[in-house]
Design an enzyme around this catalytic site. Structure first.
Site: not given
Ligand code: NAD
Length: 455
Positions: A18, A162, A165, A220, A277, A338
């Site tokens: 994200v 929303f 990936e 969400k 998610c 996926k």
């Molecule tokens: P991710 O695990 O890919 O990335 C999270 C990043 O945050 C990691 O790189 C990690 O090293 C970093 N991180 C953790 N703690 C940290 C801190 N204190 N300071 C700085 N960096 C830190 O996660 P994601 O898939 O991008 O998801 C992030 C959020 O968005 C989640 O809440 C998820 O539910 C939501 N979300 C994800 C998607 C998706 O498709 N991946 C879609 C919508 C919403």
């Protein structure tokens, strides 16, 4: 803050799927973005214009923006002069389903340290998926730590993401909607202006909806619960179809989806949903509803239960075919949760692999993008194949677990020629020509295809 781009200094905490997508899209459209992640390897890769995960187009954008419009670091001090900061760190669930907020709280604490005692208005935007009530608590933590008064010096919004990936950039550039949960009018106006400015630059019309923090947090979950419900619904109908003679769930669903109240999209039977998610969001919400609201969400619990069982359908077919699987060679095509991603979090392939390992099968795997991630978990317990042909070769059964397009090109003849025993389990319904498979002598199982018709 006025609307001129120079006035936006945007921070993004957490450069995962994200955060990095958000960062490159903003930077590519002229905004100054400062990204922070605690993972040094990730930051170094991004500095070198490499994506830490597979997602189309991100590298192309990194090439254009790194060191110019996008500065990345492990040091929170780069956020000192930012005026809008997005939090996009992970919010995984514990085994009991409860949501882990440690990453989000750490991000808020560390940002508070660099925003302490400043004398200009700052806006905190929570984009990580959090349960209703959480953003308000985070606002309080930040206000207490920084001394900034909510509403006057500190704005707080919840702005769910929303994107999907596999099409993250496209989804960020053309979102279905922008939801803004607000604590006050000023913060709402600032974030709305930012988005309007971005989408004006992208020449994209967007639907923006403003509401309370809690409503936005719930949107969400309501969205993800609905998507998960569609999948578990489809899989339930699929499983029932298998027990009724002459039924193919795809025919049933195609006609069902013609009803405009239902719609034909997202009606794809398979081995269940995975990813970072849906599974954790569903489990967290069940936990929240039961423990914090005192409401037993029977429907949502059922969605989860159906999904927990669905991957093992693949093994039920194998056991029906062979009984004991201990000396069998099983090929698994697809490891990512996926297609078009290398993300294996909560992938159903891993659940199948774990069970097959318990049953002492020999497992050959292939995935176009996710193999390295799987190697990190399973090491030499699996045979990693460079192409699908090698994974099929000399196997007693093949499970199609991820619907990568390249697997569609495999013909019944390929399976017949290469396999020790041609048993194919189409766990993602990628083959429409299943009759061809059966007529040519492949033992063909597919989710939602009546066993009483094919064999
Ligand atoms: P991710 O695990 O890919 O990335 C999270 C990043 O945050 C990691 O790189 C990690 O090293 C970093 N991180 C953790 N703690 C940290 C801190 N204190 N300071 C700085 N960096 C830190 O996660 P994601 O898939 O991008 O998801 C992030 C959020 O968005 C989640 O809440 C998820 O539910 C939501 N979300 C994800 C998607 C998706 O498709 N991946 C879609 C919508 C919403």
């Amino acid at each position: 803050m006025n609307n001129h781009l120079d006035h936006y200094r945007i921070g993004v905490i957490g450069l995962g799927f994200v955060g990095l997508t958000l960062s490159v899209v903003l930077a590519n459209n002229g905004f100054n973005v400062y990204g922070v992640d605690t993972d040094l390897n990730k930051v170094e890769l991004i500095k070198n214009r490499k994506t830490p995960f597979y997602e189309e187009k991100i590298e192309y954008y990194l090439e254009k923006v790194v060191d110019d419009k996008l500065i990345v670091s492990t040091d929170y001090n780069v956020l000192r002069d930012t005026n809008i900061v997005f939090i996009t760190v992970g919010t995984p669930s514990e085994n009991n389903g409860s949501q882990r907020l440690d990453y989000v709280i750490e991000a808020v604490n560390r940002l508070s340290n660099v925003w302490k005692n400043i004398d200009s208005y700052r806006l905190l935007v929570v984009k990580s998926t959090v349960l209703p009530g959480t953003t308000r608590k985070l606002a309080k933590i930040m206000s207490d730590k920084t001394g900034l008064e909510i509403g006057r010096e500190l704005g707080v919004v919840f702005n769910p993401e929303f994107l999907r990936e596999g099409s993250a950039i496209e989804d960020m550039e053309k979102p279905s909607r922008i939801v803004i949960g607000c604590i006050d009018e000023k913060s709402c106006r600032i974030i709305r202006t930012l988005w309007e400015e971005l989408y004006r630059r992208l020449n994209t019309e967007v639907k923006i909806r403003e509401m309370s923090l809690e409503e936005a947090e719930l949107v969400k979950y309501a969205s993800n619960i609905f998507l998960a419900m569609r999948i578990s619904y489809v899989n339930t109908i699929a499983n029932i179809c298998e027990e009724i003679p002459n039924c193919d769930v795809n025919k049933v669903l195609e006609a069902t989806g013609l009803d405009p109240r239902i719609g034909s999209h997202y009606l794809e039977p398979g081995l269940g949903y995975g990813g970072s998610c849906l599974p954790k969001d569903i489990k967290s919400f069940i936990w929240f509803s039961k423990n914090k609201l005192g409401y037993k969400p029977v429907l949502i619990e059922s969605i989860d239960k159906v999904n927990e069982k669905q991957p093992y359908r693949a093994l039920e077919y194998l056991i029906k075919e062979y009984g004991d699987l201990s000396d069998k060679v099983i090929g698994i095509l697809g490891l990512a949760f996926k297609p078009n991603t290398d993300d294996i979090r909560e992938s159903i392939s891993l659940k199948i692999i774990d069970k097959l390992l318990e049953m002492k099968s020999k497992i050959k795997v292939h995935d176009p993008k996710a193999m390295d991630n799987v190697k990190k978990i399973y090491g030499d317990k699996l045979v990693y194949c460079n192409n699908p042909i090698d994974a099929i070769k000399d196997s007693d059964a093949v499970i199609i677990a991820t619907a990568w397009r390249e697997y569609r090109r495999l013909k019944p003849e390929d399976y017949l020629r290469l396999m020790r025993n041609p048993v194919v389990i189409d766990g993602r319904r990628i083959y429409d020509n299943y009759r061809d498979f059966v007529e040519k002598g492949v033992k063909f199982y597919a989710i939602g295809l009546s066993r009483k018709q094919c064999l």
